[in-house]
Design an enzyme around this catalytic site. Structure first.
Site, PDB file in Angstrom:
ATOM      1  N   ASP A   1      -8.205   4.612   7.995  1.00 52.89           N
ATOM      2  CA  ASP A   1      -7.744   4.044   7.059  1.00 52.89           C
ATOM      3  C   ASP A   1      -8.887   4.345   5.989  1.00 52.89           C
ATOM      4  O   ASP A   1      -9.998   4.030   6.030  1.00 52.89           O
ATOM      5  CB  ASP A   1      -7.846   2.445   7.259  1.00 52.89           C
ATOM      6  CG  ASP A   1      -6.372   2.109   6.755  1.00 52.89           C
ATOM      7  OD1 ASP A   1      -5.668   2.385   5.756  1.00 52.89           O
ATOM      8  OD2 ASP A   1      -5.623   1.074   7.593  1.00 52.89           O
TER       9      ASP A   1
ATOM     10  N   ARG B   1       0.785  -1.095   0.058  1.00 46.70           N
ATOM     11  CA  ARG B   1       0.053   0.187   0.110  1.00 46.70           C
ATOM     12  C   ARG B   1       0.806   1.275   0.023  1.00 46.70           C
ATOM     13  O   ARG B   1       0.532   2.148  -0.551  1.00 46.70           O
ATOM     14  CB  ARG B   1      -0.909   0.046   1.174  1.00 46.70           C
ATOM     15  CG  ARG B   1      -2.090   0.770   1.200  1.00 46.70           C
ATOM     16  CD  ARG B   1      -2.848   0.741   2.466  1.00 46.70           C
ATOM     17  NE  ARG B   1      -3.087  -0.422   3.082  1.00 46.70           N
ATOM     18  CZ  ARG B   1      -3.946  -1.325   2.831  1.00 46.70           C
ATOM     19  NH1 ARG B   1      -4.770  -1.196   1.875  1.00 46.70           N
ATOM     20  NH2 ARG B   1      -4.061  -2.618   3.496  1.00 46.70           N
ATOM     21  N   TYR B   2       2.109   1.278   0.654  1.00 49.87           N
ATOM     22  CA  TYR B   2       2.877   2.335   0.751  1.00 49.87           C
ATOM     23  C   TYR B   2       4.276   2.066   0.226  1.00 49.87           C
ATOM     24  O   TYR B   2       4.705   0.923   0.071  1.00 49.87           O
ATOM     25  CB  TYR B   2       3.000   2.700   2.318  1.00 49.87           C
ATOM     26  CG  TYR B   2       1.842   2.800   3.320  1.00 49.87           C
ATOM     27  CD1 TYR B   2       1.161   4.251   3.115  1.00 49.87           C
ATOM     28  CD2 TYR B   2       1.292   1.875   3.767  1.00 49.87           C
ATOM     29  CE1 TYR B   2      -0.104   4.248   3.830  1.00 49.87           C
ATOM     30  CE2 TYR B   2       0.040   2.064   4.550  1.00 49.87           C
ATOM     31  CZ  TYR B   2      -0.483   3.274   4.632  1.00 49.87           C
ATOM     32  OH  TYR B   2      -1.670   3.482   5.176  1.00 49.87           O
TER      33      TYR B   2
ATOM     34  N   ASP C   1     -13.243   0.301  10.653  1.00 43.43           N
ATOM     35  CA  ASP C   1     -13.252   0.184   9.173  1.00 43.43           C
ATOM     36  C   ASP C   1     -14.506  -0.567   8.903  1.00 43.43           C
ATOM     37  O   ASP C   1     -15.098  -1.336   9.574  1.00 43.43           O
ATOM     38  CB  ASP C   1     -12.192  -0.933   8.704  1.00 43.43           C
ATOM     39  CG  ASP C   1     -10.696  -0.281   8.863  1.00 43.43           C
ATOM     40  OD1 ASP C   1     -10.702   0.756   8.621  1.00 43.43           O
ATOM     41  OD2 ASP C   1      -9.754  -1.039   9.379  1.00 43.43           O
TER      42      ASP C   1
ATOM     43  N   CYS D   1     -12.314 -11.291  16.413  1.00 46.53           N
ATOM     44  CA  CYS D   1     -13.109 -10.207  16.716  1.00 46.53           C
ATOM     45  C   CYS D   1     -14.111  -9.773  15.972  1.00 46.53           C
ATOM     46  O   CYS D   1     -14.109  -9.894  14.578  1.00 46.53           O
ATOM     47  CB  CYS D   1     -12.104  -8.985  16.536  1.00 46.53           C
ATOM     48  SG  CYS D   1     -10.410  -9.378  17.565  1.00 46.53           S
TER      49      CYS D   1
ATOM     50  N   LYS E   1      -3.613   5.378   5.692  1.00 45.85           N
ATOM     51  CA  LYS E   1      -3.964   5.968   6.687  1.00 45.85           C
ATOM     52  C   LYS E   1      -3.657   7.496   6.813  1.00 45.85           C
ATOM     53  O   LYS E   1      -2.660   7.962   6.442  1.00 45.85           O
ATOM     54  CB  LYS E   1      -3.428   5.424   8.054  1.00 45.85           C
ATOM     55  CG  LYS E   1      -3.681   3.912   8.431  1.00 45.85           C
ATOM     56  CD  LYS E   1      -2.797   3.423   9.490  1.00 45.85           C
ATOM     57  CE  LYS E   1      -2.685   2.058   9.497  1.00 45.85           C
ATOM     58  NZ  LYS E   1      -2.084   1.203   8.468  1.00 45.85           N
TER      59      LYS E   1
ATOM     60  N   ARG F   1       6.974   0.153   2.517  1.00 44.46           N
ATOM     61  CA  ARG F   1       6.828  -0.862   3.480  1.00 44.46           C
ATOM     62  C   ARG F   1       5.784  -1.912   2.643  1.00 44.46           C
ATOM     63  O   ARG F   1       4.867  -1.059   1.894  1.00 44.46           O
ATOM     64  CB  ARG F   1       6.327  -0.260   4.814  1.00 44.46           C
ATOM     65  CG  ARG F   1       5.334   0.333   4.838  1.00 44.46           C
ATOM     66  CD  ARG F   1       5.353   1.216   6.145  1.00 44.46           C
ATOM     67  NE  ARG F   1       4.297   2.181   6.259  1.00 44.46           N
ATOM     68  CZ  ARG F   1       4.052   3.566   5.809  1.00 44.46           C
ATOM     69  NH1 ARG F   1       4.918   3.758   4.951  1.00 44.46           N
ATOM     70  NH2 ARG F   1       3.056   4.233   6.206  1.00 44.46           N
TER      71      ARG F   1
ATOM     72  N   ARG G   1     -10.903  -7.882   8.285  1.00 45.62           N
ATOM     73  CA  ARG G   1     -10.382  -9.038   7.494  1.00 45.62           C
ATOM     74  C   ARG G   1     -11.490 -10.106   7.575  1.00 45.62           C
ATOM     75  O   ARG G   1     -11.057 -11.198   7.771  1.00 45.62           O
ATOM     76  CB  ARG G   1      -9.063  -9.459   7.712  1.00 45.62           C
ATOM     77  CG  ARG G   1      -8.034  -8.187   7.256  1.00 45.62           C
ATOM     78  CD  ARG G   1      -6.733  -8.715   7.001  1.00 45.62           C
ATOM     79  NE  ARG G   1      -5.862  -7.765   6.348  1.00 45.62           N
ATOM     80  CZ  ARG G   1      -4.905  -7.390   7.417  1.00 45.62           C
ATOM     81  NH1 ARG G   1      -4.459  -7.984   8.263  1.00 45.62           N
ATOM     82  NH2 ARG G   1      -3.911  -6.251   6.606  1.00 45.62           N
TER      83      ARG G   1
HETATM   84  S1  SF4 Z   1      -6.906 -10.251  12.390  1.00 45.75           S
HETATM   85 FE1  SF4 Z   1      -9.260  -9.616  12.791  1.00 45.75          FE
HETATM   86  S2  SF4 Z   1      -9.920 -11.316  13.877  1.00 45.75           S
HETATM   87 FE2  SF4 Z   1      -7.777 -11.787  13.910  1.00 45.75          FE
HETATM   88  S3  SF4 Z   1      -7.035 -10.470  16.006  1.00 45.75           S
HETATM   89 FE3  SF4 Z   1      -6.810  -9.036  14.366  1.00 45.75          FE
HETATM   90  S4  SF4 Z   1      -8.772  -7.917  14.339  1.00 45.75           S
HETATM   91 FE4  SF4 Z   1      -9.331  -9.894  15.699  1.00 45.75          FE
END
Ligand code: SF4
Length: 360
Positions: A322, A104-105, A285, A121, A329, A108, A126
């Site tokens: 982002d 993206r940059y 996001d 999460c 970002k 890096r 993603r």
């Molecule tokens: S990639 Fe996503 S699901 Fe995995 S630890 Fe990071 S925020 Fe949580």
């Protein structure tokens, strides 16, 4: 694709060590985290997006909708996408020149050696890709990625992310870090992880040793609430720090988790006391089904402004957005300069700046 996400693969015995990790709606019912009448609705979500709740995080949950439970326990609202939400909000796919690499940059690039995480999460950007089926790069794919980096002298930093690189075995993680560090123009490596707080027992001496390299390695720890810094998590971070690996903190501003000045202050103070420098506070996001976590940017700016003057500057992360579409970002935090002549202090009072007068 998502039906395959539900079956953990035998990545290594390290990945499978946490057998008490809760992975299904049935597990949540058995653990008393959801009522039986919610089973089918949660199972429908868990069939779409991966779920995992480690014993360390389970131990912190008092109610399923508290700041820890909210991050990991699925909610039926996840199956409803808002119109502005997209499956690849920051264009990882469009910016991937080769499997496992995102560029993206100019200076890096990311390397995603696997797509497994210790926990999943509910707000993850993603979320369409991560899951326990692995997404593990083969040795040939890794070699192709190393060649891609070696052919681009403008790349000075490689960021290992995923998934979570600390879900690799020490041997595999060490081999990847050594291979990248051996590329002459790579000056810096960074590892992004949720493991030290979500599954601190994984951070063995062997895993911490694997991150030692001839080049500087930095570790960015993802945590969103002060309670995540348990004594076990702090000990895990200590095992990494004593090996000369500096620690950065990375968080997401989340409704119901850390959306108050008090919660953010506690989080950043907890980071500092664990020797973690708060680095980024991310605006959420727009991934599918995550609207319940959204905090408007204006509100985020007010929360950050409320910390100014109240906590040490060391506790201040950069509040970043982002830009959707993969445009990178940018800082979106509060600013204090009203004009070239006028600045506001932390209490909101304006002060006129004297202009330098020409020498007489
Ligand atoms: S990639 Fe996503 S699901 Fe995995 S630890 Fe990071 S925020 Fe949580």
């Amino acid at each position: 694709m998502l039906s395959t996400l539900r079956t953990p693969i035998g990545l290594t015995h390290y990945a499978m060590r946490s057998t008490p990790t809760l992975r299904t709606a049935g597990d949540l019912v058995a653990a008393g985290l959801i009522s039986p009448d919610r089973h089918d609705a949660i199972a429908a979500v868990e069939g779409r997006y991966a779920m995992a709740l480690t014993p360390a995080m389970r131990a912190l949950i008092e109610q399923s909708d508290d700041p820890i439970g909210r991050q990991f326990i699925p909610d039926p609202a996840e199956l409803i996408s808002a119109t502005h939400e997209t499956s690849d909000p920051i264009a990882d796919d469009a910016l991937s020149p080769i499997k496992g690499v995102v560029h993206r940059y100019p200076d890096r690039a990311l390397l995603k050696p696997l797509l497994v995480c210790p926990v999943y999460c509910r707000f993850c950007f993603r979320r369409e890709h991560v899951g326990p089926d692995g997404g593990l790069l083969t040795e040939d794919e890794l070699q192709s990625a190393y060649r891609w980096f070696a052919d681009r002298p403008e790349i000075r930093e490689v960021i290992l992310t995923g998934g979570d690189p600390l879900m690799l075995s020490p041997r595999r993680l060490g081999a990847i870090i050594a291979a990248l560090a051996a590329i002459p123009h790579i000056e810096l490596l960074r590892v992004h992880t949720r493991v030290p707080t979500a599954d601190p027992s994984r951070v063995t001496d062997a895993l911490a040793d694997a991150m030692q390299a001839a080049k500087p390695v930095w570790l960015a720890v993802h945590a969103n609430h002060a309670r995540e810094f348990t004594s076990q998590a702090r000990a895990a971070l200590g095992r990494i720090l004593v090996r000369g690996i500096p620690l950065l903190g990375q968080s997401v501003l989340l409704r119901g988790v850390n959306d108050s000045a008090e919660a953010l202050e506690a989080l950043f103070r907890a980071m500092l006391s664990a020797r973690v420098k708060p680095y980024y506070l991310h605006q959420l996001d727009p991934a599918p089904g995550t609207a319940r976590f959204h905090v408007p940017i204006e509100e985020g700016r007010r929360l950050l402004a409320a910390l100014r003057g109240r906590v040490t500057g060391l506790a201040w992360p950069t509040y970043v957005l982002d830009i959707p579409g993969g445009h990178g970002k940018v800082p979106v935090g509060p600013d204090y300069l009203d004009s070239e002549d006028q600045v506001r202090d932390a209490s909101g009072h304006g002060h006129r700046l004297a202009r330098p007068s020409p020498p007489v």
